[in-house]
Motif scaffolding. Structure first.
Motif, PDB file in Angstrom:
ATOM      1  N   TYR A   1       0.840  -1.194   0.000  1.00  0.00           N
ATOM      2  CA  TYR A   1       0.000   0.000   0.000  1.00  0.00           C
ATOM      3  C   TYR A   1       0.875   1.244   0.000  1.00  0.00           C
ATOM      4  CZ  TYR A   1      -3.655   3.248   1.692  1.00  0.00           C
ATOM      5  OH  TYR A   1      -4.533   4.290   1.847  1.00  0.00           O
ATOM      6  N   ASN A   2       0.772   2.036  -1.060  1.00  0.00           N
ATOM      7  CA  ASN A   2       1.566   3.247  -1.232  1.00  0.00           C
ATOM      8  C   ASN A   2       0.717   4.466  -0.866  1.00  0.00           C
ATOM      9  OD1 ASN A   2       3.202   5.347  -2.032  1.00  0.00           O
ATOM     10  ND2 ASN A   2       3.120   4.865  -4.218  1.00  0.00           N
ATOM     11  N   VAL A   3       1.039   5.100   0.249  1.00  0.00           N
ATOM     12  CA  VAL A   3       0.233   6.225   0.731  1.00  0.00           C
ATOM     13  C   VAL A   3       0.831   7.580   0.354  1.00  0.00           C
ATOM     14  CG1 VAL A   3      -0.662   4.878   2.666  1.00  0.00           C
ATOM     15  CG2 VAL A   3       1.389   6.278   2.980  1.00  0.00           C
ATOM     16  N   SER A   4       1.864   7.579  -0.475  1.00  0.00           N
ATOM     17  CA  SER A   4       2.579   8.835  -0.759  1.00  0.00           C
ATOM     18  C   SER A   4       1.688   9.894  -1.393  1.00  0.00           C
ATOM     19  CB  SER A   4       3.786   8.559  -1.664  1.00  0.00           C
ATOM     20  OG  SER A   4       3.377   8.018  -2.906  1.00  0.00           O
ATOM     21  N   GLN A   5       0.670   9.480  -2.136  1.00  0.00           N
ATOM     22  CA  GLN A   5      -0.175  10.466  -2.805  1.00  0.00           C
ATOM     23  C   GLN A   5      -1.042  11.254  -1.828  1.00  0.00           C
ATOM     24  OE1 GLN A   5      -3.719   9.094  -5.044  1.00  0.00           O
ATOM     25  NE2 GLN A   5      -2.994   7.024  -4.584  1.00  0.00           N
ATOM     26  N   TYR A   6      -1.083  10.802  -0.568  1.00  0.00           N
ATOM     27  CA  TYR A   6      -1.887  11.494   0.438  1.00  0.00           C
ATOM     28  C   TYR A   6      -1.038  12.388   1.340  1.00  0.00           C
ATOM     29  CZ  TYR A   6      -5.091   7.902  -1.151  1.00  0.00           C
ATOM     30  OH  TYR A   6      -5.860   7.093  -1.939  1.00  0.00           O
ATOM     31  N   ASP A   7       0.218  12.613   0.962  1.00  0.00           N
ATOM     32  CA  ASP A   7       1.117  13.434   1.780  1.00  0.00           C
ATOM     33  C   ASP A   7       0.591  14.849   1.982  1.00  0.00           C
ATOM     34  OD1 ASP A   7       2.809  11.330   2.093  1.00  0.00           O
ATOM     35  OD2 ASP A   7       4.353  12.047   0.707  1.00  0.00           O
TER      36      ASP A   7
END
Length: 263
Positions: A171-177
């Protein structure tokens, strides 16, 4: 499904200023969830959203009737609701989404819109299923089982399951930084998106909802696992959360039914 009209006065949508004033004038009820539609939403589409939610409550031997009853009573008692709007109106005027009061006693227990797209198919299926599941997990389960489904406490089962997927690179959450300055908002969005991807994979719904990036992976760049077998084998904490809650309350909606609703 019975459609209820909240008022009879409907004005024309002649320009952007008019779009910002479009109100919620109709609703349908499905499994103790009130689904409000803005006046420019097709009543037929609102009915299909309700039918999609209905389809998540089929009977099977895995359902725990007490847990389902608690989920449904929480939704009713806490006045949980879902908003539905017309995507083209929002595209013309973003204030369209912020305008329009929900009739009392409904107040704050909601999340996200479902947008009626210009055409059906996988994108529309994803729009409906995703945001119904956001409401189911981020609102109803959070209210019904806060010790396990709360998103602010890092020790809840939801947060631990999400962390497992993040730590393993699934799960890549980087777009919600961009949300990190708002701690509550950030924790809310990364957990609700995680819960959606988890359930979508457990239901093997990535293909019909258009969420598979390519033939090399079953998922996508945000969540790489798209099948129930992969979740069971690689995310045991997440799979256990699914089995202990989702599987006992909700049912995978029939894929042919969902595809027929949003051709």
């Amino acid at each position: 499904m019975r459609l209820y009209l909240l008022c009879l006065f409907i004005f024309s949508c002649g320009g952007n200023s008019e779009l910002s004033r479009i109100n919620f004038t109709q609703y349908v009820d499905s499994k103790n969830l009130r689904i409000f539609g803005k006046e420019d939403v097709d009543s037929d589409f609102l009915d299909k959203v309700a039918s999609s939610y209905d389809a998540m409550f089929g009977d099977n031997f895995k359902i725990d009737e007490d847990m389902r009853s608690h989920y449904l009573s929480t939704s009713l008692d806490k006045r949980v609701f879902q908003r539905v709007g017309l995507e083209s109106s929002f595209s013309e005027n973003e204030s369209y989404a912020d305008n329009g009061k929900i009739p009392g006693p409904y107040r704050h227990n909601c999340t996200d819109y479902i947008w009626q797209e210009s055409s059906g198919g996988p994108r529309q299926i994803n729009e409906v299923i995703e945001h119904l599941l956001h409401t189911a997990t981020n609102v109803i389960l959070n209210l019904a089982y806060p010790a396990d489904w709360g998103f602010m406490n890092s020790s809840t089962r939801l947060r631990e399951a999400m962390q497992e997927a993040s730590d393993k690179g699934v799960y890549n959450v980087s777009q919600y930084d961009e949300f990190k300055d708002d701690t509550e908002g950030y924790n809310s969005v990364i957990t609700q998106e995680y819960a959606y991807w988890l359930i979508l994979a457990e239901w093997n719904y990535f293909d019909i909802s258009g969420n598979r990036d390519n033939e090399n992976i079953t998922g996508n760049s945000e969540f790489s696992l798209g099948t129930s077998d992969e979740i069971r084998d690689q995310l045991p904490i997440g799979h256990k959360l699914y089995v202990d809650y989702i599987e006992k309350i909700l049912t995978e909606p029939d894929k042919q039914l969902i595809e027929s609703l949003f051709k």
